[in-house]
Scaffold this active site. Structure first.
Site, PDB file in Angstrom:
ATOM      1  N   LYS B 209       0.832  -1.208   0.000  1.00  0.00           N
ATOM      2  CA  LYS B 209       0.000   0.000   0.000  1.00  0.00           C
ATOM      3  C   LYS B 209       0.863   1.253   0.000  1.00  0.00           C
ATOM      4  O   LYS B 209       1.781   1.388   0.792  1.00  0.00           O
ATOM      5  CB  LYS B 209      -0.890   0.027   1.239  1.00  0.00           C
ATOM      6  N   GLU B 283      10.654   0.131  10.090  1.00  0.00           N
ATOM      7  CA  GLU B 283      11.652   1.174   9.852  1.00  0.00           C
ATOM      8  C   GLU B 283      10.949   2.478  10.182  1.00  0.00           C
ATOM      9  O   GLU B 283      10.076   2.924   9.442  1.00  0.00           O
ATOM     10  CB  GLU B 283      12.119   1.108   8.399  1.00  0.00           C
ATOM     11  N   CYS B 317      13.787   9.869   7.073  1.00  0.00           N
ATOM     12  CA  CYS B 317      13.782   9.322   8.424  1.00  0.00           C
ATOM     13  C   CYS B 317      15.178   9.366   9.034  1.00  0.00           C
ATOM     14  O   CYS B 317      15.331   9.495  10.233  1.00  0.00           O
ATOM     15  CB  CYS B 317      13.224   7.917   8.434  1.00  0.00           C
ATOM     16  N   GLU B 414      10.792  14.285  16.167  1.00  0.00           N
ATOM     17  CA  GLU B 414      11.115  14.250  14.743  1.00  0.00           C
ATOM     18  C   GLU B 414      10.263  15.295  14.032  1.00  0.00           C
ATOM     19  O   GLU B 414       9.041  15.248  14.073  1.00  0.00           O
ATOM     20  CB  GLU B 414      10.832  12.859  14.183  1.00  0.00           C
TER      21      GLU B 414
END
Lengths: 304, 503
Positions: B209, B283, B317, B414
């Site tokens: 997806k 991840e 990331c 983040e």
């Protein structure tokens, strides 16, 4: 280690350079896309920054005279193309060049200091520089003694440039590092900083007699040294890559490098030069192509 | 803007000597790069993308628009897969696994994957343009990073398909079956390649997806699979939102979940598969430390900082979002960073000279803005270069904060945007402590001219990837993945194969 007090500044200017990083950055800037009107502008600007050069044993008054005509009027029927910045010749041809270029605005640069090796006593080199200035050179392109530098005798390099600068008087001094012989970027950065500290007006990559001559990465290292030196001292030093710049694409990459490293202020013939011989005609050919949309045969462009 | 000729005749060309200059200089000529937009004429996009199930395009009930974040214009519509659609996709994958793919010889599998890589290579430019239009990243990056790396992953894992017993000698292993994969919006095609290539090489079938804002390149990949003649149902491609993802995760016939995305969603997934036999690789987020020692090659370190945090607008990331500078060089680094920021070109992502593109979505822009405001409110000093942003679209100036402490929100959370926090340290030991003082552990960078320091630091930093004297370098042969809340499992390399096999 450095006895000369002026060289104490050296460490505060952070000499370390990472080769991989420099090459990556230079390649990234060379990837800039310069098209259409900005390409035309770049071509004109590049022409105005050329030090049109002939440095051969067989150079004669006839050859230099012809080259000077080309320097003044690069492209027949195109007055919008500026003249080149200077012609660069051996000392024996200064007078020929000087008279051919009189009143044109094109400067005469002469190589000196036992060009290209620099392997003669300092006293003789200083004498040679005095002589070429007396003969009318507006600019002097000296070579540093690479042997002394590579022996770690930085004090010698400093004093050498300093003495030559003094001998130059009003003439402007370009210091050739011969980066192809210095080999590492650490050396190039250190030699750049020493030359600037000692009074260079310009720093220059190569004589054109040693391979590799000018490359984008080595020019980037020198431009960054110029920037750091400016930030530290407020002094504005010029840059001249020389040797191996043959195509318009090369020339534009160098202009991008200057623009993105030092800024627009440096994009002037006062502060940026390209030492070249065959580059000029490629620029003119590309100029014609931008104008007409088609490439012309090389035979339509005079060699000198 | 174009070059303006000097107004005065270029008569006076004297080189003023090394001292002060600029007095009396005529009007400054400014030479600019003309706009140089990548052509979009050659790309082929449909108005509406259905789901790709069992090798066919399958309609569903709901569709959502996908927009170009640089213009806010709609590019196409994509299907919003429902639970029923997910079930259909999983059953197709199961059937393809049982009847075809598990019976296909490894050598044949390799052929298909090589074929996929080659077709992608032929369409590289089209992929790059669509990736840029759909996601907002500079065309320069999609052309030189996203697409070449994505197809390199297919080439790499194609090579392993018939050599698995040499990869894991003296071990018994088998493929897993149907794997469910959920990918993020920051590198849509690349993340798909990271996941699909090893899964196929190991003999699994896939239900994947795409992220809500970036469905297009994955559907282009579906066209590649069709062209390559990949058997029906081996890879099924869906688009949709969180509910679609949840349906994949919770489907009992999905034997493994590979997820790349936020730590928050990662935790949700882990909760829902707890107690089942599903394998997992995660991840997740990061807050990487990029450490500049005083003996570093500073100009190259500056490039590393820029590449670390402004690459892909910081939607990375492993972005080097926490900069640790040794105090003795802090001033020079900040000064050079400011100077370098001025030459970053922010704007039209399709322009070949653009360095920083558009923020991926309105939602992400809101999140970045909110976090940056918190930094300002908490007393950190914000620096942004002067640059004009386009009127339409989602944009954020490349920014950095100084006067940042570890305890500030911007140094902990983040941001996933072009925002850097500059922190300092005094000794290597302190740098290590600070770098590790985070719940994340995905990546880090170390800059020093001294090899011994590199080895010492790399060993001490708790991060899955540590770069030294470079940043954001990827290679299919090199495993990538995190420590702590940055996830577990590895993608890339031999380690990446292991995740798609049962031992």
């Amino acid at each position: 280690m450095n006895m000369n007090p002026a060289l104490r500044n050296l460490d505060s200017l952070h000499p370390a350079v990472d080769e991989t990083g420099v090459k990556e950055r230079a390649a990234a800037i060379a990837g800039r896309s310069v098209k259409k009107e900005s390409k035309v502008a770049a071509i004109k600007m590049a022409v105005s920054m050329i030090d049109l050069t002939t440095l051969e044993g067989k150079d004669s008054a006839g050859k230099v005279h012809a080259m000077c005509q080309k320097a003044k009027f690069p492209l027949e029927g195109a007055p919008e193309i500026p003249h080149v910045a200077a012609v660069c010749v051996y000392p024996n041809l200064i007078r020929t060049a000087k008279s051919a270029l009189e009143g044109s605005g094109v400067k005469v640069a002469s190589v000196a200091t036992s060009f290209p090796s620099g392997q003669s006593p300092m006293k003789l080199k200083v004498e040679e520089v005095r002589k070429v200035v007396q003969m009318g050179a507006d600019e002097v392109d000296m070579v540093i003694s690479r042997g002394e530098f590579l022996e770690g005798n930085y004090d010698y390099t400093f004093k050498e440039v300093q003495a030559i600068k003094e001998a130059c008087g009003e003439a402007h001094l370009k210091v050739i590092l011969e980066t192809g012989e210095l080999e590492t970027f650490d050396n190039v950065r250190r030699a750049s900083l020493i030359s600037m500290l000692a009074g260079a007006d310009f720093i220059k990559t190569s004589t054109g007699k040693v391979q590799p001559a000018a490359t984008l990465p080595v020019t980037l290292v020198m431009l960054e040294a110029i920037r750091d030196f400016y930030n530290e001292t407020g002094k504005i030093i010029g840059m001249k890559p020389a040797g191996g710049i043959k195509t318009t694409k090369d020339a534009i990459s160098y202009l991008c490098l200057v623009k993105e490293t030092l800024g627009d202020m440096w994009l002037t013939p006062d502060l940026f030069r390209m030492g070249a011989s065959s580059l000029l005609n490629d620029l003119l050919m590309q100029y014609r192509k931008e104008q007409s949309g088609v490439y012309q045969s090389a035979e339509y462009f005079t060699n000198d | 803007m174009t070059f303006r000729e000097k107004t005065s005749a270029p008569a006076d060309r004297s080189i003023t000597s090394g001292g002060s200059r600029g007095n009396g200089t005529a009007k400054k000529a400014v030479w600019e790069y003309a706009p140089s937009a990548e052509s979009t004429e050659h790309i082929q996009l449909r108005d509406r993308y259905d789901l790709f199930i069992n090798g066919k395009w399958v309609k569903t009930r709901k569709y959502f628009p996908t927009i170009n974040p640089a213009t806010e214009e709609k590019i196409a519509e994509a299907a919003w897969a429902s639970k029923v659609d997910v079930n259909r996709a999983v059953l197709a994958a199961e059937k393809a696994y049982n009847n075809v793919w598990s019976k296909t010889s490894p050598k044949e599998r390799a052929k298909y994957i090589f074929r996929i890589a080659r077709i992608m290579q032929e369409k590289a430019r089209e992929f790059a343009v669509i990736e840029t239009m759909d996601g907002g990243k500079p065309i320069k990056e999609s052309k030189s990073v996203d697409v070449p790396l994505a197809l390199a992953h297919f080439f790499y894992y194609a090579g392993w398909a018939d050599k698995l017993k040499y990869a894991f000698p003296n071990q018994q292993f088998s493929s897993i079956g149907v794997v469910g994969q959920i990918i993020p919006w920051n590198f849509p095609l690349l993340m798909a390649a990271w996941k699909i290539a090893p899964a196929l090489a190991c003999g699994n079938t896939v239900v994947i997806k795409s992220a809500e804002t970036t469905p297009l390149t994955l559907y282009k990949l579906a066209e590649v699979f069709q062209e390559a003649g990949l058997p029906d149902g081996v890879v099924n491609i869906l688009s949709g939102a969180g509910d679609t993802g949840a349906a994949i995760v919770n489907h009992p016939k999905v034997k493994k979940i590979a997820f790349t995305g936020s730590t928050e969603v990662g935790k949700l997934i882990m909760r829902s598969v707890a107690g089942t036999s599903k394998k997992l690789t995660m991840e997740l987020g990061g807050k990487a430390a990029n450490i500049i020692m005083e003996d570093a090659p500073i100009d190259q370190a500056i490039e590393g900082i820029i590449n670390g945090i402004y690459f892909n607008q910081g939607h990375v990331c492993c972005a080097g979002s926490r900069l640790f500078v040794q105090e003795s060089i802090k001033q020079i680094v900040v000064k050079k960073l400011k100077h370098r920021l001025k030459s970053l070109r922010v704007g039209d992502p399709l322009d070949k000279n653009t360095d920083v593109g558009a923020i991926n979505s309105k939602m992400q822009l809101k999140k970045i803005t909110e976090l940056v405001n918190s930094g300002v409110d908490e007393g950190c000093t914000l620096y942004q270069p002067e640059c004009r942003l386009p009127d339409k679209g989602f944009w954020f100036k490349p920014s950095f904060f100084t006067n940042v402490a570890q305890s500030n929100r911007i140094a902990q959370e983040e941001i996933f945007g072009p925002v850097l926090s500059v922190l300092t340290f005094r000794t290597p030991k302190e740098a290590i402590e600070k770098a590790n003082n985070t719940q994340y552990g995905l990546s880090a960078g170390i800059w020093t001219d001294k090899g011994s320091k590199i080895f010492k630091m790399v060993g001490a930093i708790k991060a899955g990837v540590v770069w030294s004297n470079t940043y954001n370098k990827f290679n299919p042969a090199s495993p990538f993945g995190g420590y702590k809340e940055s996830g577990f499992g590895r993608e890339g390399g031999l380690q990446g194969l292991k995740e798609y096999l049962n031992f």
